[in-house]
Design an enzyme around this catalytic site. Structure first.
Site, PDB file in Angstrom:
ATOM      1  N   GLY A  87      -4.048  -4.374  -4.475  1.00  0.00           N
ATOM      2  CA  GLY A  87      -4.745  -3.338  -5.224  1.00  0.00           C
ATOM      3  C   GLY A  87      -3.850  -2.135  -5.453  1.00  0.00           C
ATOM      4  O   GLY A  87      -3.247  -1.623  -4.519  1.00  0.00           O
ATOM      5  N   HIS A  88      -3.734  -1.717  -6.715  1.00  0.00           N
ATOM      6  CA  HIS A  88      -2.981  -0.512  -7.049  1.00  0.00           C
ATOM      7  C   HIS A  88      -3.957   0.551  -7.539  1.00  0.00           C
ATOM      8  O   HIS A  88      -4.764   0.297  -8.437  1.00  0.00           O
ATOM      9  CB  HIS A  88      -1.946  -0.801  -8.132  1.00  0.00           C
ATOM     10  CG  HIS A  88      -0.788  -1.617  -7.648  1.00  0.00           C
ATOM     11  ND1 HIS A  88       0.195  -2.099  -8.480  1.00  0.00           N
ATOM     12  CD2 HIS A  88      -0.453  -2.041  -6.404  1.00  0.00           C
ATOM     13  CE1 HIS A  88       1.086  -2.781  -7.771  1.00  0.00           C
ATOM     14  NE2 HIS A  88       0.695  -2.757  -6.513  1.00  0.00           N
TER      15      HIS A  88
ATOM     16  N   LYS B  50       2.618   2.232  -5.120  1.00  0.00           N
ATOM     17  CA  LYS B  50       3.379   1.760  -6.283  1.00  0.00           C
ATOM     18  C   LYS B  50       2.639   2.026  -7.588  1.00  0.00           C
ATOM     19  O   LYS B  50       3.260   2.315  -8.608  1.00  0.00           O
ATOM     20  CB  LYS B  50       3.676   0.265  -6.141  1.00  0.00           C
ATOM     21  CG  LYS B  50       4.566  -0.080  -4.952  1.00  0.00           C
ATOM     22  CD  LYS B  50       4.834  -1.560  -4.867  1.00  0.00           C
ATOM     23  CE  LYS B  50       3.621  -2.377  -4.497  1.00  0.00           C
ATOM     24  NZ  LYS B  50       3.059  -2.065  -3.172  1.00  0.00           N
TER      25      LYS B  50
ATOM     26  N   ASP C 138       0.820  -1.223   0.000  1.00  0.00           N
ATOM     27  CA  ASP C 138       0.000   0.000   0.000  1.00  0.00           C
ATOM     28  C   ASP C 138       0.851   1.269   0.000  1.00  0.00           C
ATOM     29  O   ASP C 138       0.432   2.307   0.500  1.00  0.00           O
ATOM     30  CB  ASP C 138      -0.940   0.027   1.211  1.00  0.00           C
ATOM     31  CG  ASP C 138      -1.736  -1.250   1.368  1.00  0.00           C
ATOM     32  OD1 ASP C 138      -2.369  -1.658   0.382  1.00  0.00           O
ATOM     33  OD2 ASP C 138      -1.722  -1.834   2.461  1.00  0.00           O
ATOM     34  N   GLU C 139       2.042   1.195  -0.586  1.00  0.00           N
ATOM     35  CA  GLU C 139       2.952   2.351  -0.554  1.00  0.00           C
ATOM     36  C   GLU C 139       2.692   3.361  -1.670  1.00  0.00           C
ATOM     37  O   GLU C 139       3.299   4.430  -1.692  1.00  0.00           O
ATOM     38  CB  GLU C 139       4.419   1.889  -0.676  1.00  0.00           C
ATOM     39  CG  GLU C 139       4.891   0.962   0.431  1.00  0.00           C
ATOM     40  CD  GLU C 139       4.841  -0.494   0.015  1.00  0.00           C
ATOM     41  OE1 GLU C 139       5.423  -1.337   0.722  1.00  0.00           O
ATOM     42  OE2 GLU C 139       4.204  -0.798  -1.023  1.00  0.00           O
TER      43      GLU C 139
ATOM     44  N   THR D 241      -9.869  -4.641  -0.131  1.00  0.00           N
ATOM     45  CA  THR D 241     -10.848  -5.078   0.866  1.00  0.00           C
ATOM     46  C   THR D 241     -11.682  -3.942   1.445  1.00  0.00           C
ATOM     47  O   THR D 241     -12.738  -4.186   2.018  1.00  0.00           O
ATOM     48  CB  THR D 241     -10.133  -5.762   2.047  1.00  0.00           C
ATOM     49  OG1 THR D 241      -9.265  -4.799   2.680  1.00  0.00           O
ATOM     50  CG2 THR D 241      -9.303  -6.949   1.570  1.00  0.00           C
ATOM     51  N   GLY D 242     -11.197  -2.710   1.346  1.00  0.00           N
ATOM     52  CA  GLY D 242     -11.869  -1.596   1.993  1.00  0.00           C
ATOM     53  C   GLY D 242     -11.591  -1.516   3.479  1.00  0.00           C
ATOM     54  O   GLY D 242     -12.093  -0.625   4.175  1.00  0.00           O
TER      55      GLY D 242
ATOM     56  N   GLN E 281       2.157  -5.853  -3.175  1.00  0.00           N
ATOM     57  CA  GLN E 281       2.417  -5.876  -1.734  1.00  0.00           C
ATOM     58  C   GLN E 281       3.767  -5.211  -1.423  1.00  0.00           C
ATOM     59  O   GLN E 281       4.176  -4.294  -2.121  1.00  0.00           O
ATOM     60  CB  GLN E 281       2.331  -7.305  -1.183  1.00  0.00           C
ATOM     61  CG  GLN E 281       0.927  -7.874  -1.198  1.00  0.00           C
ATOM     62  CD  GLN E 281       0.707  -8.879  -2.288  1.00  0.00           C
ATOM     63  OE1 GLN E 281       1.588  -9.316  -2.999  1.00  0.00           O
ATOM     64  NE2 GLN E 281      -0.535  -9.286  -2.455  1.00  0.00           N
TER      65      GLN E 281
ATOM     66  N   ARG F 139      -6.627   0.628   7.319  1.00  0.00           N
ATOM     67  CA  ARG F 139      -5.241   0.256   7.558  1.00  0.00           C
ATOM     68  C   ARG F 139      -4.786   0.748   8.922  1.00  0.00           C
ATOM     69  O   ARG F 139      -5.226   1.786   9.414  1.00  0.00           O
ATOM     70  CB  ARG F 139      -4.336   0.853   6.475  1.00  0.00           C
ATOM     71  CG  ARG F 139      -4.655   0.356   5.076  1.00  0.00           C
ATOM     72  CD  ARG F 139      -3.700   0.946   4.039  1.00  0.00           C
ATOM     73  NE  ARG F 139      -4.093   0.513   2.695  1.00  0.00           N
ATOM     74  CZ  ARG F 139      -4.352   1.328   1.689  1.00  0.00           C
ATOM     75  NH1 ARG F 139      -4.244   2.636   1.852  1.00  0.00           N
ATOM     76  NH2 ARG F 139      -4.698   0.863   0.511  1.00  0.00           N
TER      77      ARG F 139
ATOM     78  N   ARG G 107       2.079 -29.154  -6.797  1.00  0.00           N
ATOM     79  CA  ARG G 107       2.010 -29.700  -8.158  1.00  0.00           C
ATOM     80  C   ARG G 107       0.593 -30.176  -8.516  1.00  0.00           C
ATOM     81  O   ARG G 107       0.402 -31.113  -9.277  1.00  0.00           O
ATOM     82  CB  ARG G 107       3.040 -30.825  -8.359  1.00  0.00           C
ATOM     83  CG  ARG G 107       4.469 -30.350  -8.142  1.00  0.00           C
ATOM     84  CD  ARG G 107       5.474 -31.448  -8.324  1.00  0.00           C
ATOM     85  NE  ARG G 107       5.390 -32.469  -7.302  1.00  0.00           N
ATOM     86  CZ  ARG G 107       5.937 -32.368  -6.094  1.00  0.00           C
ATOM     87  NH1 ARG G 107       6.636 -31.296  -5.756  1.00  0.00           N
ATOM     88  NH2 ARG G 107       5.835 -33.344  -5.225  1.00  0.00           N
TER      89      ARG G 107
ATOM     90  N   ASN H 135      -5.248 -10.181  -4.503  1.00  0.00           N
ATOM     91  CA  ASN H 135      -5.170  -9.727  -3.114  1.00  0.00           C
ATOM     92  C   ASN H 135      -4.453  -8.388  -3.005  1.00  0.00           C
ATOM     93  O   ASN H 135      -4.356  -7.813  -1.929  1.00  0.00           O
ATOM     94  CB  ASN H 135      -4.456 -10.761  -2.238  1.00  0.00           C
ATOM     95  CG  ASN H 135      -3.067 -11.109  -2.758  1.00  0.00           C
ATOM     96  OD1 ASN H 135      -2.741 -10.893  -3.921  1.00  0.00           O
ATOM     97  ND2 ASN H 135      -2.243 -11.672  -1.892  1.00  0.00           N
TER      98      ASN H 135
END
Length: 426
Positions: free
Chosen positions: A40-41, A16, A13-14, A301-302, A224, A305, A143, A38
């Site tokens: 989100g940008h 990116k 969440d930086e 996810t909403g 991530q 943080r 596998r 999983n």
């Protein structure tokens, strides 16, 4: 332009997505190499907000090629939603999107197992997004996975669904008391997705080899952040893939010598989603202010943080394990109204001052952060485009980050929009 790896330096969440979108203009190809839906940008352009979970952020630039590597686990439903979103904005998805045939597919049983397993853990839950990513990686390593190539051969695809459902339905019905899944429904649903994605499927490693030989420039976009790496993060509260530099090599099938620049992305403070180690977390008015001003809610996810001061011990660790040689600092404007701003410069562990991140969890649980306090600048910095015009207190803050980590700051984000940015020394 050199080939650049854009990598998260904290717990994700930086920002990116914004940085990749920014530098994509001067690149030819943008590649996603690990993770799944999983992550989100978010990219904001004018009054439009785009949230990506699988497509590389560079897809917004016309004429750029985007590659989803074999290290990514793909949910075809999410893929279809994102392609539709982009096309509604006026950008056509044709030859500009390439999907590795070796990437694994998230199946319906992965989502059920993820949801049920996380729910069963109760207070001990990891904080997964419950989108099936972890179980898909588990099957890959066991596998048992189904790859994108498999969807092209209906016979092979059905055989793999049948084989996997023997085990998955046993667990779903006996352990979790949920109804079994029907193989024909899964097959029919995924055949619809096949029609959407089959024209995009390639050998991604070979595609990039040919691009590099032509002298094209590439951005490698991570999902991530460093501290969520399955090997080097705050285990077990991590994601299911390698978010650090090694993930780009295995996730795209490229040699390390073709990564020319490693740009670490870090917020001017720290956040994380989900449970786990977070030394600088603030459960006070300052933490609430960081959350409110920074709109700290997960793109996927909403969820709200957790927020805290910048942890330079973590950043220094990220520099080492990734080989980061420059930083982009995001959300600096969130700190505009603070009279005092703190940064963690060391940890107190049982009375001992420690300046290296401890990978031993028993030591990590005893951490008390040691802070250095800076005077806030109390001025709005949005709209400033030259480093020299930032308030002196702001420059002091940034220059201390550089001194502590040994990395120069090349990009500074001063707002949510594409143009709210300072490029330092070009």
């Amino acid at each position: 332009m050199a080939n650049t790896l854009v990598i998260g330096s904290q717990w994700g969440d930086e920002g990116k997505g914004k940085i990749v979108d920014l530098i994509s203009e001067k690149s030819d190809i943008i590649c996603r190499y690990q993770g799944g839906p999983n992550a989100g940008h978010t990219v904001v352009i004018g009054d439009q907000k785009f949230i990506f979970h699988l497509l590389p952020s560079g897809i917004l630039h016309r004429g750029k090629k985007c590659v989803i590597g074999n290290g990514v686990v793909i949910d075809p439903a999410t893929m279809e939603e994102e392609i539709s979103m982009i096309e509604k904005s006026g950008i056509t998805i044709n030859d500009n999107l390439k999907i590795s045939g070796n990437a694994h597919i998230i199946m319906p049983y992965h989502k059920i197992l993820d949801q049920q397993n996380e729910t069963k853990k109760g207070k001990s839950k990891i904080g997964t997004t419950m989108r099936g990513v972890g179980p898909a990686y588990t099957d890959k390593v066991s596998r048992m996975g189904i790859r994108v190539w498999d969807i092209l051969d209906e016979k092979i695809f059905m055989e793999k669904i049948k084989a996997n459902l023997e085990e998955k339905n046993f667990i779903i019905t006996n352990l979790y008391n949920q109804p079994p899944l029907e193989e024909k429904k899964i097959f029919d649903d995924y055949m619809k997705y096949k029609e959407r994605i089959e024209k995009h499927i390639v050998d991604a490693s070979l595609y990039l080899k040919e691009a590099i030989n032509k002298g094209l420039s590439i951005i490698f976009e991570g999902a991530q952040g460093t501290m969520l790496d399955i090997d080097h993060g705050t285990y077990p509260f991590v994601t299911s893939s390698n978010t650090t530099v090694g993930g780009v090599l295995t996730g795209l099938g490229i040699p390390p010598r073709y990564i020319n620049n490693i740009l670490g992305i870090a917020k001017a403070y720290t956040t994380r989603v989900g449970a786990g180690f977070f030394p600088t977390e603030l459960n006070d008015a300052d933490g609430d202010a960081l959350c409110d001003i920074g709109a700290e809610f997960g793109a996927t996810t909403g969820r709200q943080r957790r927020c805290g001061w910048l942890d330079l011990v973590v950043l220094k660790y990220a520099v080492w394990v990734n080989g980061i040689n420059s930083f982009a600092i995001t959300k600096l404007d969130v700190l505009d109204n603070f009279s005092e701003i703190k940064v963690c410069i060391a940890y107190d562990i049982d009375g001992e001052r420690v300046t290296d991140y401890p990978t031993n969890p028993s030591a990590a649980n005893k951490i008390k952060p040691i802070y250095k306090t800076f005077k806030g600048w109390k001025k709005e910095i949005k709209g400033i485009t030259e480093y020299s015009k930032l308030p002196p207190e702001c420059r002091d803050y940034l220059e201390f980050i550089e001194e502590y980590t040994g990395c120069k700051i090349k990009i500074i984000s001063t707002g949510v929009e594409r143009n709210d940015v300072i490029m330092v020394n070009n």
